[in-house]
Design a protein around this motif. Structure first.
Motif, short mmCIF file in Angstrom:
data_model
loop_
_atom_site.label_atom_id
_atom_site.label_comp_id
_atom_site.label_asym_id
_atom_site.label_seq_id
_atom_site.Cartn_x
_atom_site.Cartn_y
_atom_site.Cartn_z
N VAL A 44 0.84 -1.20 0.00
CA VAL A 44 0.00 0.00 0.00
C VAL A 44 0.87 1.25 0.00
N ALA A 45 1.98 1.24 0.76
CA ALA A 45 2.85 2.41 0.84
C ALA A 45 3.50 2.74 -0.50
N TYR A 95 5.06 -8.37 -3.46
CA TYR A 95 6.38 -7.89 -3.90
C TYR A 95 6.49 -7.85 -5.42
N ILE A 96 5.77 -8.69 -6.13
CA ILE A 96 5.74 -8.56 -7.59
C ILE A 96 5.10 -7.22 -7.96
N LYS A 97 3.99 -6.88 -7.29
CA LYS A 97 3.33 -5.60 -7.54
C LYS A 97 4.25 -4.43 -7.15
N ILE A 98 4.95 -4.59 -6.01
CA ILE A 98 5.85 -3.53 -5.55
C ILE A 98 6.98 -3.30 -6.55
N VAL A 99 7.62 -4.39 -7.00
CA VAL A 99 8.74 -4.27 -7.93
C VAL A 99 8.29 -3.64 -9.24
N SER A 100 7.12 -4.05 -9.74
CA SER A 100 6.63 -3.45 -10.98
C SER A 100 6.32 -1.97 -10.80
N SER A 101 5.82 -1.58 -9.62
CA SER A 101 5.56 -0.16 -9.36
C SER A 101 6.85 0.64 -9.20
N VAL A 102 7.85 0.02 -8.55
CA VAL A 102 9.11 0.71 -8.31
C VAL A 102 9.84 0.97 -9.63
N ARG A 141 14.84 4.53 -2.45
CA ARG A 141 14.08 4.72 -1.22
C ARG A 141 12.96 3.68 -1.10
N ALA A 142 12.31 3.38 -2.21
CA ALA A 142 11.24 2.38 -2.20
C ALA A 142 11.78 0.99 -1.91
N PHE A 143 12.90 0.64 -2.52
CA PHE A 143 13.48 -0.68 -2.26
C PHE A 143 14.01 -0.78 -0.83
N SER A 144 14.59 0.28 -0.31
CA SER A 144 15.12 0.23 1.05
C SER A 144 14.01 0.14 2.08
N THR A 145 12.82 0.66 1.73
CA THR A 145 11.68 0.56 2.64
C THR A 145 11.31 -0.90 2.89
N CYS A 146 11.36 -1.72 1.86
CA CYS A 146 10.90 -3.10 1.97
C CYS A 146 12.02 -4.12 2.11
#
Length: 198
Positions: free
Chosen positions: A7-8, A101-108, A119-124
């Motif tokens: 969500v973040a 994490y698939i959704k997160i990586v595609s968004s990043v 910053r996004a990768f270091s958050t997770c």
């Protein structure tokens, strides 16, 4: 945590609307209820087993696999339940984590700036490292053969998934803090005493 990261990163402007305090409490209570039910199920199934006299568990604590090994009665149902529950209670959360994490990586990767991606990768990354350590060792303990396994290997793996992630949690999550990074560099380089005195 995976849902929080999802969500973040994927819905940052709607974070406060989606992840309300009520939903957070509900997720914690649901997690507590599922883990309590899981433990209760295995406890009740272990109570039906009969044990020989003078048994000693070759372990640090009463791990379910070690208790099942000591039984004199038929353990087929208990072993089947261990495998089934491990697949459900490890498989469903890990599938959710992988999906998020698939959704997160595609968004990043759609973030245009390199700093924003970092910053996004270091958050997770801290959450992902703790999850990886917990699940790999947990799978090793719960999905290994309960009858022919080495008790020493099982004890080490149990410590790895029960003690190490909990010990590493504060350390891993605090490494995102700049002051902790500086203190760790000083500690590793041998300047810890000078750093503490200054």
């Amino acid at each position: 945590m995976a849902y929080d990261c999802y969500v973040a990163i994927c819905q940052p402007l709607r974070y406060q609307v989606i992840l309300t305090p009520d939903l957070s409490v509900l997720l914690v209570l649901l997690s507590l209820l599922i883990s309590t039910g899981h433990a209760l199920l295995h406890t009740l199934m272990a109570l039906r087993l009969s044990f020989c006299t003078n048994v000693e568990i070759p372990h640090f604590f009463c791990e379910l696999a070690q208790i099942i090994k000591l039984s004199c009665s038929n353990i087929f149902i208990n072993t089947l339940l261990v495998y089934s529950a491990a697949n459900i209670f490890f498989g469903v959360p890990i599938a959710g984590i992988i999906f998020s994490y698939i959704k997160i990586v595609s968004s990043v990767f759609r973030i245009p700036s390199v700093g924003g991606r970092y910053r996004a990768f270091s958050t997770c990354s801290s959450h992902l490292s703790v999850v990886f350590l917990f699940y790999v060792t947990g799978f090793g303990v719960h999905l290994s053969p309960t009858v022919v396994d080495s008790s020493t290997k099982n004890a080490v793996a149990s410590v790895m998934y029960i003690v190490i992630p909990q010990m590493m949690n504060p350390f891993i999550y605090s490494l995102r803090n700049r002051e902790m990074k500086i203190a760790l560099r000083h500690l590793i380089s041998g300047k810890s005493f000078l750093f503490l005195c200054s």
